[in-house]
Scaffold this active site. Structure first.
Site, PDB file in Angstrom:
ATOM      1  N   ASN A  27       0.857  -1.187   0.000  1.00 37.23           N
ATOM      2  CA  ASN A  27       0.000   0.000   0.000  1.00 37.23           C
ATOM      3  C   ASN A  27       0.898   1.244   0.000  1.00 37.23           C
ATOM      4  O   ASN A  27       1.659   1.465   0.950  1.00 37.23           O
ATOM      5  CB  ASN A  27      -0.901  -0.054   1.244  1.00 37.23           C
ATOM      6  CG  ASN A  27      -1.849   1.128   1.303  1.00 37.23           C
ATOM      7  OD1 ASN A  27      -1.460   2.246   1.007  1.00 37.23           O
ATOM      8  ND2 ASN A  27      -3.078   0.895   1.708  1.00 37.23           N
ATOM      9  N   HIS A  30       1.063   6.181   1.843  1.00 31.73           N
ATOM     10  CA  HIS A  30       1.797   7.130   2.683  1.00 31.73           C
ATOM     11  C   HIS A  30       2.984   7.776   1.979  1.00 31.73           C
ATOM     12  O   HIS A  30       3.575   8.721   2.503  1.00 31.73           O
ATOM     13  CB  HIS A  30       2.145   6.485   4.018  1.00 31.73           C
ATOM     14  CG  HIS A  30       0.892   6.191   4.793  1.00 31.73           C
ATOM     15  ND1 HIS A  30      -0.024   7.174   5.109  1.00 31.73           N
ATOM     16  CD2 HIS A  30       0.350   5.029   5.232  1.00 31.73           C
ATOM     17  CE1 HIS A  30      -1.048   6.639   5.742  1.00 31.73           C
ATOM     18  NE2 HIS A  30      -0.856   5.334   5.820  1.00 31.73           N
ATOM     19  N   HIS A  63      -5.669   3.603  -1.412  1.00 31.77           N
ATOM     20  CA  HIS A  63      -6.983   3.953  -0.862  1.00 31.77           C
ATOM     21  C   HIS A  63      -7.293   5.382  -1.289  1.00 31.77           C
ATOM     22  O   HIS A  63      -6.617   6.317  -0.866  1.00 31.77           O
ATOM     23  CB  HIS A  63      -6.927   3.840   0.665  1.00 31.77           C
ATOM     24  CG  HIS A  63      -8.244   4.041   1.338  1.00 31.77           C
ATOM     25  ND1 HIS A  63      -8.437   3.834   2.679  1.00 31.77           N
ATOM     26  CD2 HIS A  63      -9.453   4.432   0.857  1.00 31.77           C
ATOM     27  CE1 HIS A  63      -9.694   4.082   3.002  1.00 31.77           C
ATOM     28  NE2 HIS A  63     -10.334   4.462   1.909  1.00 31.77           N
ATOM     29  N   ARG A  65      -9.392   8.120  -0.578  1.00 27.20           N
ATOM     30  CA  ARG A  65     -10.318   8.512   0.484  1.00 27.20           C
ATOM     31  C   ARG A  65     -11.170   9.690   0.050  1.00 27.20           C
ATOM     32  O   ARG A  65     -10.763  10.497  -0.797  1.00 27.20           O
ATOM     33  CB  ARG A  65      -9.547   8.888   1.754  1.00 27.20           C
ATOM     34  CG  ARG A  65      -8.794   7.738   2.381  1.00 27.20           C
ATOM     35  CD  ARG A  65      -8.203   8.166   3.705  1.00 27.20           C
ATOM     36  NE  ARG A  65      -9.238   8.292   4.694  1.00 27.20           N
ATOM     37  CZ  ARG A  65      -9.556   7.363   5.594  1.00 27.20           C
ATOM     38  NH1 ARG A  65      -8.887   6.241   5.644  1.00 27.20           N
ATOM     39  NH2 ARG A  65     -10.530   7.553   6.452  1.00 27.20           N
ATOM     40  N   ARG A  69      -6.863  12.774   1.313  1.00 25.45           N
ATOM     41  CA  ARG A  69      -5.748  13.213   2.164  1.00 25.45           C
ATOM     42  C   ARG A  69      -4.393  12.718   1.663  1.00 25.45           C
ATOM     43  O   ARG A  69      -3.369  13.249   2.022  1.00 25.45           O
ATOM     44  CB  ARG A  69      -5.976  12.790   3.613  1.00 25.45           C
ATOM     45  CG  ARG A  69      -5.879  11.302   3.838  1.00 25.45           C
ATOM     46  CD  ARG A  69      -5.976  10.939   5.302  1.00 25.45           C
ATOM     47  NE  ARG A  69      -7.319  11.111   5.821  1.00 25.45           N
ATOM     48  CZ  ARG A  69      -7.771  10.486   6.919  1.00 25.45           C
ATOM     49  NH1 ARG A  69      -6.964   9.695   7.593  1.00 25.45           N
ATOM     50  NH2 ARG A  69      -9.004  10.648   7.333  1.00 25.45           N
ATOM     51  N   GLU A  90      -8.772   0.502  -2.765  1.00 22.52           N
ATOM     52  CA  GLU A  90      -9.643   0.518  -1.577  1.00 22.52           C
ATOM     53  C   GLU A  90     -10.500   1.765  -1.650  1.00 22.52           C
ATOM     54  O   GLU A  90      -9.991   2.860  -1.913  1.00 22.52           O
ATOM     55  CB  GLU A  90      -8.804   0.567  -0.296  1.00 22.52           C
ATOM     56  CG  GLU A  90      -7.895  -0.612  -0.105  1.00 22.52           C
ATOM     57  CD  GLU A  90      -6.946  -0.399   1.072  1.00 22.52           C
ATOM     58  OE1 GLU A  90      -6.918   0.705   1.637  1.00 22.52           O
ATOM     59  OE2 GLU A  90      -6.232  -1.331   1.399  1.00 22.52           O
ATOM     60  N   THR A 121      -8.458   3.382   8.400  1.00 17.08           N
ATOM     61  CA  THR A 121      -9.692   2.604   8.423  1.00 17.08           C
ATOM     62  C   THR A 121      -9.858   1.902   9.772  1.00 17.08           C
ATOM     63  O   THR A 121      -8.955   1.209  10.223  1.00 17.08           O
ATOM     64  CB  THR A 121      -9.661   1.537   7.305  1.00 17.08           C
ATOM     65  OG1 THR A 121      -9.169   2.147   6.123  1.00 17.08           O
ATOM     66  CG2 THR A 121     -11.037   0.968   7.060  1.00 17.08           C
ATOM     67  N   GLU A 171     -11.320  -9.207   3.053  1.00 19.34           N
ATOM     68  CA  GLU A 171     -10.067  -8.858   3.722  1.00 19.34           C
ATOM     69  C   GLU A 171     -10.389  -8.679   5.197  1.00 19.34           C
ATOM     70  O   GLU A 171     -11.336  -7.967   5.549  1.00 19.34           O
ATOM     71  CB  GLU A 171      -9.459  -7.584   3.138  1.00 19.34           C
ATOM     72  CG  GLU A 171      -8.154  -7.217   3.847  1.00 19.34           C
ATOM     73  CD  GLU A 171      -7.336  -6.166   3.136  1.00 19.34           C
ATOM     74  OE1 GLU A 171      -7.475  -6.007   1.910  1.00 19.34           O
ATOM     75  OE2 GLU A 171      -6.543  -5.493   3.830  1.00 19.34           O
ATOM     76  N   HIS A 211      -3.734  -4.395   7.959  1.00 20.45           N
ATOM     77  CA  HIS A 211      -3.926  -3.256   8.851  1.00 20.45           C
ATOM     78  C   HIS A 211      -3.014  -3.392  10.047  1.00 20.45           C
ATOM     79  O   HIS A 211      -3.140  -4.339  10.814  1.00 20.45           O
ATOM     80  CB  HIS A 211      -5.388  -3.135   9.323  1.00 20.45           C
ATOM     81  CG  HIS A 211      -5.826  -1.724   9.269  1.00 20.45           C
ATOM     82  ND1 HIS A 211      -6.361  -1.051  10.327  1.00 20.45           N
ATOM     83  CD2 HIS A 211      -5.721  -0.825   8.267  1.00 20.45           C
ATOM     84  CE1 HIS A 211      -6.603   0.192   9.968  1.00 20.45           C
ATOM     85  NE2 HIS A 211      -6.233   0.358   8.723  1.00 20.45           N
TER      86      HIS A 211
END
Ligand code: PXP
Length: 261
Positions: A27, A30, A63, A65, A69, A90, A121, A171, A211
């Site tokens: 992922n 970030h 993801h 969002r 962000r 996602e 999440t 998931e 996660h």
């Protein structure tokens, strides 16, 4: 992500299951968090994704969002063009996001619950309580040729409900396992994840997890035989900022592989 009804993917899924190899979805959100902190053009999540693939990642996960962000629409569009493994998007089960996914065509969409104020999440999608909305999103995405996975809590009724909606995969959130304050709490959470994964696999649903996983806590989850894929972001990108993306991915893959050796 999962073979589902798709020929070549299905074959690979079977091969990987036979080899007991667990897939790693990296992922790269970030990387975009760092970029958005200054609203500049770097670092680029697309560049990070390409290095992750070279290092052995099986999938790139992002993801998008509602508050944008970190990942932006353009990131997903460029990733779709350059990712050579698989792209897992996602997103919330909203009309806006479903339309975006149908346009961009990721390989997989993972439907997640989303609250604006959350840091990341929290908890899974309530497939039972929001059945109609989830069902509609699953159907539209699948009709558009996209595999759908549902991020659900490790609860048997949610697993069964996901299967009933004909989702390709689920998931399972590992955040509670990762944040557990005691050995007992951690073990109880791991058992919940293990049992839900077993139930999903028995129903023929592809089971992923993710996660909060990091280089210390990943091994027990990587050992769960019914989990065919881990999606890992924050810890991996944090390590990449120190040792580089390629090393961070290779180190995580080595831990996952050793866990099953
Ligand atoms: N899987 C899902 C469904 C997520 O929402 C996230 C966070 O975006 C992850 C995996 C990765 O979590 P982490 O960044 O804590 O590794």
């Amino acid at each position: 992500m999962f073979g589902g009804h798709y020929g070549a993917g299905e074959l690979r899924f079977i091969e990987e299951k036979a080899l007991l190899r667990q897939r790693l979805g990296v992922n790269v959100d970030h990387i975009a968090t760092l970029r958005q902190a200054r609203r500049v053009g770097y670092p680029d999540p697309v560049e990070a994704a390409l290095i992750a693939e070279t290092a052995g990642a099986d999938q790139i996960t992002v993801h998008l969002r509602e508050d944008r962000r970190h990942i932006q629409e353009r990131d997903v569009e460029v990733l779709r063009r350059v990712v050579k493994t698989e792209l897992n998007l996602e997103m919330a089960a909203t009309t806006e996001m479903v339309n975006f996914a149908l346009k961009v065509q990721p390989d997989t969409v993972t439907l997640v619950p989303e609250r604006r104020e959350e840091l990341t999440t929290e908890g899974g999608l309530d497939v039972i309580g929001q059945r109609d909305a989830v069902q509609r999103a699953v159907r539209l995405l699948q009709e558009g040729g996209i595999r759908v996975s549902l991020f659900i809590d490790p609860v048997l009724d949610q697993v069964r409900a996901s299967h009933k909606l004909d989702a390709h995969g689920i998931e399972l959130p590992t955040g509670r396992y990762c944040e557990a304050g005691s050995y007992k709490e951690r073990t109880d959470e791991l058992v919940r994840v293990r049992d839900a994964a077993k139930a999903g696999a028995k129903l023929g649903v592809g089971v992923a997890a993710g996660h909060g996983l990091n280089y210390v806590n990943v091994v027990p989850v990587a050992r769960l035989g019914d989990i065919i894929e881990l999606n890992i972001g924050h810890a991996l990108i944090a390590r990449a900022s120190i040792v580089g993306m390629e090393t961070a991915v290779r180190d995580m893959l080595a831990l996952m592989r050793d866990a099953r050796a």
